[in-house]
Structure formats: C-alpha cells, structure tokens
Design an enzyme around this catalytic site. Structure first.
Site, mmCIF file in Angstrom:
data_model
loop_
_atom_site.group_PDB
_atom_site.id
_atom_site.type_symbol
_atom_site.label_atom_id
_atom_site.label_comp_id
_atom_site.label_asym_id
_atom_site.label_seq_id
_atom_site.Cartn_x
_atom_site.Cartn_y
_atom_site.Cartn_z
ATOM 1 N N HIS A 150 0.833 -1.207 0.000
ATOM 2 C CA HIS A 150 0.000 0.000 0.000
ATOM 3 C C HIS A 150 0.867 1.256 0.000
ATOM 4 O O HIS A 150 0.622 2.203 -0.765
ATOM 5 C CB HIS A 150 -0.907 -0.035 1.238
ATOM 6 N N GLU A 151 1.888 1.273 0.847
ATOM 7 C CA GLU A 151 2.752 2.456 0.937
ATOM 8 C C GLU A 151 3.594 2.636 -0.322
ATOM 9 O O GLU A 151 3.807 3.767 -0.781
ATOM 10 C CB GLU A 151 3.650 2.368 2.183
#
Length: 297
Positions: A150-151
């Site tokens: 996600h990051e």
C-alpha cells in the site's frame, strides 16, 4: 507529540508555513506599502498563487526531514544483521522494484505501540517508508506485506506530488479570499482603525480558509487511499491487503483515544461520521475492504 501524531505531517507543515507567510506578507505590506495590491484582483491572485504553491512545495521538500524529526525515525541500514529488519528492507525493495520505482525508498522504523506505517518524500526516487514497532509486533508477515505494498503504491502513484499541487491551489484561494474579505471589512470601518482591522481579519481569514480548504485536500486524500489499496493488492496480493485492513479493524488493547492514530498520514481511520468525517484523510475501513473485494486486480 500526541497531537502531532493525530494529523498529517504534510498538512501540519503546510499550515504552519502558510500562517507564517500570511503574517509576514501582511506585516511587510504595511511597512513597504504593498497593500495597494489588495485592490487589484489580478496581481493579488498572482501573488497568492506564488506564495500558496511555495508553501506546499516547501512542505513537500521538507517532508522526509519533518517525518524523521517529528516521528523519531531510525533509518534501517540495508546491510543490517537483524533478521527482522533485514526482511523488512528486502520486502520494501522487492515491492519497489515490482512497482517500477526508479530507486528503492529509505526504510525506517520508529518506537510506538500503535499499528501504523506511512510513506513520504518529494519524489519517486527520493522517498521513505516507515513502520512502527507496534505494526511489526501485531501483524503477520502477510499483513505487513500488504501494508508495505500500500505504501509503495502511494509512492508509485506520485501521491505526495499530487497532494502538493492540490494543496497549492487550496493555499492560493485561502490567501486570496482572506485578503478580499479583509479589504471589504476594513473599507467599512473608521480610517484610523482600518490597518488594525485589516491585519486581524487577514490572520483570522488565513486560518479559517486554510481549515475549510483542508476539507478539499482531505477529500482527494481519501480518493488516493482507494488507489493505494488497489496498488497494495497488485504489488503484494489482494488477500494480504484485505487481511491487513481487517487486522486494523480488530486491533485490541489500545485505548479508544489512541485509535485515532490509525488516521491521517497513516493507514486508517476510526470510523468517524458526520461533519468530522470531512476532515478525515482516510476512508472508512469497511468501505476500503468492500472496494477491494469488488475490484479487479
């Protein structure tokens, strides 16, 4: 420090810069007679755009430094002998390569019981991914992998630059409207009190319009989170990403007033509704999970 952890460092830095710029501009305009610009809408808007985008760009350039300083980050040496940290760095680098990033982000860790991670940095080739010790302790390897994906997606999507441009536009109109309002109000008071009234209205206006503008910024932030979730599912896996989000829903042993730490520049929110939901930078976890379940990855 608790307050700082509850809001986005980028938004906080930008707000402080814009408040400083607003005060400095108002003072200097009085000293050097620049206030006549306030009666000319075109030049005023151009000045506001210059200062507004300068504030957001400075925030972007300072993003890694501010994160390291405010969050007490410890950058992990890729050659570390610690197996847990080495695995973390390797996964970030592997996901970054899969996402096609031009350079691997720095990887950092910070001491905190809250379950959090975030990405920051001025560009895809100069980024940072940080995770809390609480996240490593409370999540499985697969769940951590989903969070890291996600990051990395935030970096690959250029979200910091996108939010910088949006914030620059919001800054521009916050500065512009506060000065237009100040001119209108000051023109209707006694001439001797006019400079003082104008100064006060400008400062209050800068603060209020910046707060209102954050609603727009946070709206786009929530939209970017859905895209980052899709990226996390793509670079890691859908099951890992959903598992990570479900883990956040089931975090135990954290006082209610600390669950807000899952919000803002980090990876979740605490399900607020009503007007406060407008100021949240992340969507509701249920909405994020449902969106992932429906999406084609």
């Amino acid at each position: 420090m608790q307050f700082i952890k509850r809001i986005g460092l980028f938004i906080l830095t930008n707000a402080l810069i814009m408040l400083t710029v607003g005060i400095a501009w108002t003072v200097l305009s009085r000293v050097f007679g620049f206030e006549r610009v306030g009666n000319q809408m075109g030049p005023l808007l151009l000045w506001c755009a210059l200062l507004g985008f300068s504030g957001s760009l400075i925030s972007l350039l300072l993003s890694k430094f501010m994160a390291k300083w405010m969050m007490g980050l410890r950058i992990i040496d890729p050659a570390t002998s610690d197996p847990t940290l080495s695995h973390l760095v390797n996964r970030v680098h592997s996901l970054a390569q899969k996402a096609g990033l031009p350079a691997a982000p720095e990887v950092a860790i910070y001491d905190s019981e809250d379950v959090n991670a975030f990405a920051t940095g001025p560009s895809k080739s100069n980024a940072l991914v940080a995770v809390s010790t609480g996240l490593l302790q409370r999540m499985s390897d697969d769940e951590v992998d989903g969070v890291l994906g996600h990051e990395i997606a935030h970096i690959a999507n250029g979200d910091m630059v996108t939010m910088t441009l949006i914030t620059g536009v919001v800054n521009t109109f916050a500065l512009f409207f506060s000065r237009v309002l100040a001119n209108l109000i000051a023109s209707n008071v006694d001439e001797k009190a006019r400079p003082t009234v104008h100064f006060i209205v400008v400062i209050i206006g800068d603060i209020l319009f910046t707060i209102l503008g954050s609603i727009v910024v946070n709206y786009y932030s929530r939209k970017r989170e859905f895209r980052a979730d899709l990226g996390g599912a793509k670079f890691s896996s859908r099951s890992n990403m959903i598992a990570a989000l479900r883990r956040l829903q089931n975090v135990h042993g954290i006082p209610n007033d600390e669950k807000d730490m899952l919000a803002t520049m980090k990876i979740s929110n605490n399900g607020r509704t009503g007007i406060m939901a407008l100021f949240m930078t992340h969507p509701n976890l249920d909405d994020r999970i449902q969106a992932l379940e429906r999406a084609r990855v």
